[in-house]
Design a protein around this motif. Sequence first.
Motif, mmCIF file in Angstrom:
data_model
loop_
_atom_site.group_PDB
_atom_site.id
_atom_site.type_symbol
_atom_site.label_atom_id
_atom_site.label_comp_id
_atom_site.label_asym_id
_atom_site.label_seq_id
_atom_site.Cartn_x
_atom_site.Cartn_y
_atom_site.Cartn_z
ATOM 1 N N TYR A 1 60.807 11.071 -2.775
ATOM 2 C CA TYR A 1 61.684 11.460 -3.867
ATOM 3 C C TYR A 1 62.758 12.408 -3.335
ATOM 4 C CZ TYR A 1 62.968 13.892 -8.204
ATOM 5 O OH TYR A 1 63.646 14.445 -9.248
ATOM 6 N N PRO A 2 63.994 12.342 -3.799
ATOM 7 C CA PRO A 2 64.505 11.363 -4.767
ATOM 8 C C PRO A 2 65.150 10.145 -4.119
ATOM 9 C CG PRO A 2 66.146 13.061 -4.437
ATOM 10 C CD PRO A 2 65.003 13.386 -3.503
ATOM 11 N N GLU A 3 65.108 10.052 -2.804
ATOM 12 C CA GLU A 3 65.832 8.973 -2.127
ATOM 13 C C GLU A 3 65.395 7.586 -2.634
ATOM 14 O OE1 GLU A 3 64.630 11.628 -0.718
ATOM 15 O OE2 GLU A 3 66.115 12.485 0.657
ATOM 16 N N MET A 4 64.079 7.437 -2.934
ATOM 17 C CA MET A 4 63.596 6.129 -3.361
ATOM 18 C C MET A 4 64.133 5.723 -4.730
ATOM 19 S SD MET A 4 61.954 3.331 -3.004
ATOM 20 C CE MET A 4 61.571 3.541 -1.267
ATOM 21 N N ILE A 5 64.449 6.745 -5.553
ATOM 22 C CA ILE A 5 64.872 6.463 -6.932
ATOM 23 C C ILE A 5 66.366 6.132 -6.921
ATOM 24 C CG2 ILE A 5 64.833 7.424 -9.277
ATOM 25 C CD1 ILE A 5 62.149 7.071 -8.018
ATOM 26 N N ASP A 6 66.711 5.093 -6.213
ATOM 27 C CA ASP A 6 68.113 4.716 -6.028
ATOM 28 C C ASP A 6 68.225 3.257 -6.429
ATOM 29 O OD1 ASP A 6 70.585 3.898 -5.054
ATOM 30 O OD2 ASP A 6 70.473 5.191 -3.277
ATOM 31 N N GLU A 7 68.614 3.050 -7.676
ATOM 32 C CA GLU A 7 68.616 1.694 -8.211
ATOM 33 C C GLU A 7 69.585 0.779 -7.477
ATOM 34 O OE1 GLU A 7 69.735 1.245 -12.292
ATOM 35 O OE2 GLU A 7 69.019 -0.808 -12.358
ATOM 36 N N LEU A 8 70.728 1.349 -7.091
ATOM 37 C CA LEU A 8 71.713 0.509 -6.402
ATOM 38 C C LEU A 8 71.155 0.024 -5.065
ATOM 39 C CD1 LEU A 8 74.557 -0.665 -6.470
ATOM 40 C CD2 LEU A 8 75.361 1.411 -5.325
ATOM 41 N N LYS A 9 70.568 0.955 -4.319
ATOM 42 C CA LYS A 9 70.087 0.611 -2.978
ATOM 43 C C LYS A 9 68.871 -0.331 -3.023
ATOM 44 C CE LYS A 9 68.652 2.714 1.386
ATOM 45 N NZ LYS A 9 68.446 3.960 2.121
ATOM 46 N N TYR A 10 67.923 -0.013 -3.898
ATOM 47 C CA TYR A 10 66.667 -0.777 -3.878
ATOM 48 C C TYR A 10 66.561 -1.807 -5.001
ATOM 49 C CZ TYR A 10 65.307 2.712 -0.487
ATOM 50 O OH TYR A 10 65.260 3.513 0.622
ATOM 51 N N GLY B 1 47.096 9.661 -7.004
ATOM 52 C CA GLY B 1 47.340 10.716 -7.988
ATOM 53 C C GLY B 1 47.885 10.083 -9.258
ATOM 54 N N PRO B 2 47.743 10.759 -10.396
ATOM 55 C CA PRO B 2 48.171 10.149 -11.655
ATOM 56 C C PRO B 2 49.672 9.884 -11.702
ATOM 57 C CG PRO B 2 47.586 12.460 -11.985
ATOM 58 C CD PRO B 2 47.189 12.107 -10.592
ATOM 59 N N CYS B 3 50.006 8.769 -12.319
ATOM 60 C CA CYS B 3 51.399 8.316 -12.432
ATOM 61 C C CYS B 3 52.189 9.213 -13.374
ATOM 62 C CB CYS B 3 51.381 6.888 -12.957
ATOM 63 S SG CYS B 3 52.987 6.252 -13.415
ATOM 64 N N ASN B 4 53.452 9.396 -13.081
ATOM 65 C CA ASN B 4 54.296 10.196 -13.977
ATOM 66 C C ASN B 4 55.253 9.327 -14.791
ATOM 67 O OD1 ASN B 4 56.993 9.933 -12.770
ATOM 68 N ND2 ASN B 4 56.067 10.878 -11.011
ATOM 69 N N HIS B 5 55.041 8.000 -14.756
ATOM 70 C CA HIS B 5 55.823 7.079 -15.606
ATOM 71 C C HIS B 5 57.318 7.103 -15.296
ATOM 72 C CE1 HIS B 5 52.394 6.516 -18.525
ATOM 73 N NE2 HIS B 5 52.012 7.559 -17.820
ATOM 74 N N CYS B 6 57.680 7.242 -14.048
ATOM 75 C CA CYS B 6 59.107 7.308 -13.718
ATOM 76 C C CYS B 6 59.792 5.961 -13.887
ATOM 77 C CB CYS B 6 59.330 7.857 -12.308
ATOM 78 S SG CYS B 6 59.068 6.656 -10.974
ATOM 79 N N GLY B 7 59.006 4.883 -13.840
ATOM 80 C CA GLY B 7 59.602 3.574 -14.081
ATOM 81 C C GLY B 7 60.229 2.928 -12.855
ATOM 82 N N PHE B 8 59.915 3.428 -11.685
ATOM 83 C CA PHE B 8 60.431 2.803 -10.458
ATOM 84 C C PHE B 8 59.258 2.201 -9.674
ATOM 85 C CE2 PHE B 8 63.878 5.432 -11.759
ATOM 86 C CZ PHE B 8 65.026 4.854 -11.253
ATOM 87 N N CYS B 9 58.774 1.052 -10.125
ATOM 88 C CA CYS B 9 57.649 0.390 -9.458
ATOM 89 C C CYS B 9 58.148 -0.846 -8.719
ATOM 90 C CB CYS B 9 56.576 -0.004 -10.463
ATOM 91 S SG CYS B 9 55.815 1.385 -11.322
ATOM 92 N N GLU B 10 58.522 -1.859 -9.507
ATOM 93 C CA GLU B 10 58.917 -3.111 -8.875
ATOM 94 C C GLU B 10 60.225 -2.935 -8.118
ATOM 95 O OE1 GLU B 10 58.685 -7.638 -10.279
ATOM 96 O OE2 GLU B 10 60.105 -6.443 -11.398
ATOM 97 N N ARG B 11 60.243 -3.360 -6.894
ATOM 98 C CA ARG B 11 61.349 -3.255 -5.932
ATOM 99 C C ARG B 11 61.366 -1.901 -5.210
ATOM 100 N NH1 ARG B 11 66.304 -6.583 -8.953
ATOM 101 N NH2 ARG B 11 64.897 -8.051 -9.951
ATOM 102 N N TYR B 12 60.416 -1.025 -5.542
ATOM 103 C CA TYR B 12 60.408 0.321 -4.944
ATOM 104 C C TYR B 12 59.037 0.625 -4.356
ATOM 105 C CZ TYR B 12 64.384 0.606 -8.092
ATOM 106 O OH TYR B 12 65.560 0.347 -8.756
ATOM 107 N N GLY B 13 59.011 1.531 -3.395
ATOM 108 C CA GLY B 13 57.741 2.105 -2.977
ATOM 109 C C GLY B 13 57.497 3.316 -3.867
ATOM 110 N N CYS B 14 56.229 3.611 -4.156
ATOM 111 C CA CYS B 14 55.919 4.728 -5.057
ATOM 112 C C CYS B 14 55.903 6.041 -4.267
ATOM 113 C CB CYS B 14 54.565 4.497 -5.720
ATOM 114 S SG CYS B 14 54.074 5.850 -6.802
#
Lengths: 589, 437
Positions: free
Chosen positions: A50-59, A234-247
Amino acid sequence: MARTEKKKDVVLVGFGWTGAIMGIELANEGLEVLALERGHDQATVPDFQYPEMIDELKYGIRYGMMEKPANTTVTIRRSLDETALPYRSLGTFLLGTGVGGAGTHWNGLNWRPMQSEYHLKSYVTEKFGAGVMTEDMTIQNYPVTYDELEPFFDRFEKVAGISGQAGNVKGKIVEGGNPFEAPRSDDYPMPAMPSTWDGVKFRDAAKAAGYHPFPSPGGIASKDYVNEYNMQMGPCNHCGFCERYGCYNYSKSSPQTAIIDALKRKKNFEYRVNSEVLRVEKAADGKTVTGVTYFDHKTGEEVFQPADLVILTAFALNNVHLMLVSGIGQPYDPVTNEGVVGRNYAYQITGGYTLFFKDENFNPFIGTGANGFCIDDFGIDNIDFAKEGFIGGAYWRAGQTNGQPGHTMALPAGTPSWGAGWKKGIGEWYGHSMNIGAHGSVMSYRGHYLDLDPTYKDRHGRPMMRMTYNWHPNEIRQTQFMKSKMEPLAKSMNPTTLQEGFKKEGAMFDVRPYQTTHNTGGTVTGSDPKTSVLNRYLQSWDCHNLFVMGANVFPQNTQYNPTGMVGGLAYWAVHHIRKDYLPNPRPLV
Amino acid sequence: MKTFFRIIGTLVVLGVVALLAFIFVPVQRTGPVTQLAADFKPAKGQGEYVMRAGDCMACHTSEGGKPFAGGRAINSPMGVIYTTNITPDKETGIGTWSLDDFRAALYDGVDKEGHHLYPAMPYDSYRKLSEEDVVALYDYFMKEVQPVKAEVPETKLAFPFNMRFGLRAWNWLALGDAGFKPDASEDAMFNRGAYLVEGAAHCAACHSPRNLMMMSSGTNAKDAAFLSGGEIDGFTAPDLRGPQSGPQQWTTEQLAEYLLTARNAHSSATGEMALAIRDSLQYLTKDDAMAIATYLRKIGAGKGAAPVAEKAEVTPTQTLLTDAKPDMPLGPRLYLDNCAACHIVNGKGAGETFPALDGNSLVTAKSAKGLISVILHGAELPSTERRPMKLRMQGYDDRLSDEEVATLATFLRDGWHNKAPAVTAAEVKAVRDEAHH
């Protein structure tokens, strides 16, 4: 000039879910195990951090975690008389790469097929008569029963860390779970995830309509968790970045969270990245394999890796391609209906409704890949094939998997797709829509198959694999049936407006929009070497020291996401490799 | 007057003689504390186990070097000390050492030639090793360790610390009786724990304060300062005995879990403790970890009683974070944006995966260096047999400014039930700069 590496007991081709499972189970047997991974190494931190993975354009848009088609792809055509062209721009399915494979970028939806799906051909012919099958349908039974597989489904769910609500434990129906599921020996290892509002609305409407909603089962941790290898989530925080992303949160089940660090501790296990297997090498007599040849991208040379046991653990399409280019098993010919490798390729058919509610706020910035509620009332076990005129079924689900505005912002039909009108539409409807999806089975047919392309070659000079696939009238009837049942339910929820997205008669396979990455078949498991590549232990009929994992072993596609079945079959196969094959290597059937 | 000068002269002569004797008379070496049977043979694996408990390998192996070949630079307040080659190499290692030579190093801090060792070698703790363990350890080094021919850099401390004879005085003051004396009023488990903590595991080396003479305060639990917290390289080694300390807040089982796996339901190990677990403590048996935990809990404020279950309550900090008002201060906002996904708004984290920050000794440590360092550079748990996952928290040095880290750290140190002083941007800058050197 090829170099030759020191011989290993076992070589695994691909280091995703099945590679990791085979790796740890066979390393625990004391064998020298090597996993060869085409892609790069990757770990939660730093690769998914985080936060690099949460990049919708890139991933999300530019597919940063996927294999580039320039490196590996297939050619696609829709019928025998078309000329296949390379799948150059990712769309309908997304092939991952690197350590963890598709197990890093999936949504986490985890299922066991319904009971009829293991012996589908017998079920269809005995219950409805062979006449309900179309003439070109090539469905067949699994050579293994649900009861035989059950302990291995259970094991995979506990290793992967699946959250869910059981509906049938040892035949006892449990309130709140899926009453139509095959009896399970135990609960899910973690309680179900809480659902967002769209799922809850769907649950209430489904219940009111007399259906049986249950929380969606998935590899998303609802609490902290430790599995049998002492690996942790660890418990999920529901960020919504699963498919196409690594957690980034250690919350989505993956080879990284479930197995890899435990496996890395074993001195008899080794993995090499940037090592792309080009072919499996056969012994002179053709009855066994001697190892694999791979391309070492670091040194730029071909390497021969001898091994006593070779297991294909790559993605479904790659496993089939390797069998074809290695010349193991007879390639399938749809004209003569002979041969086996490439036979019974299948895909997934999906459809659904989008509902717009002026006065509802769905907070679309939260979600998980396996969020929401499902029903299985239209599952394959619950359909009268003779009455409805198709073979198949679907599970339905509502629950936002992500709130990524770039590729999942629904707008009512007629809204301009750019400019001031588009902005106005976004302002009006962002956060006010939800989906109900039907995720349907696809049967196998004579004309749907995989073979080597006569024209196009990959960067290593191997023929690319050619996919011949189109929507079949049986699946169109199935998906239209789902539409007819979903429409009244959707309307009962009183949306301001709604729109449907189901394939209609004459629909052609379009590779541009994303659909699913559930590619199945090609090296199917069966009880007859004339119609299968692998026996019931996923062992090659031709070379007994070659085993093949993956959804490519499915005789036809189930109505569910394939990972649960892939994991269950891998544990089933490795159990028999350990207990039966290793003490006396031979054809097990 | 003549008599006066004669007395002074005599005193001077006596003083010089004493000084010369102090410098040149050979050191007395402590003999075995128990006479073992002539045919005593250590059990298989015992020597290696003592080596692990004593964490010999960590210091006596250089970065990327051969095991036990020495050469690791230890930063001490007196300067850099290079560890020695303790492989059985006859020229550069300890291959020619007798059992008595070896014991003298462990007990008295002197090498085969009678030179004093710097007390970076924790012989004030190793002095408590039983003769059985000394023999087992000697046997291990002589027979199981591969000899490596490797010279190590000479340790050159500045005056006066280069005068090694000065250590003789230090030893007089710092060293108690050799051998371990069990407390007859306690059970075998407690005493096993005491033996490990006070002896091989040399916990006091970090966790006890040091006085002006750099001596550990006390060598056993009878001294109130023993294990009451110390400092290592500017980082706080937390108090293990106070009512708010981890060992007193956790169950015995949880403390043992922490020692074996670097994590438990409350916390996870960072910095030097993570290394001590990686290299040493994870190799202990569960029984020994339980013995250590039993001992540590018994000698602390809790006196071994079960920890009081925390009240389920919503703290003002949690309310502030849950409300997330747009005008909330920078500290809690940074927490929500960067930390809350794992450590949760209640500051309790999640199970063994995400450590709690509420009541975490790293967060509330006297020196904020450890907390700042984790925020900037992250931390990784060692892979252990019982918990193999290298759970890793990422660093935020590229995302947060010195001012922001200071604000966040201040919020954490004062959040939930924590009460520790604020952190300044200058402190953050110092930690950041150190990493760049």
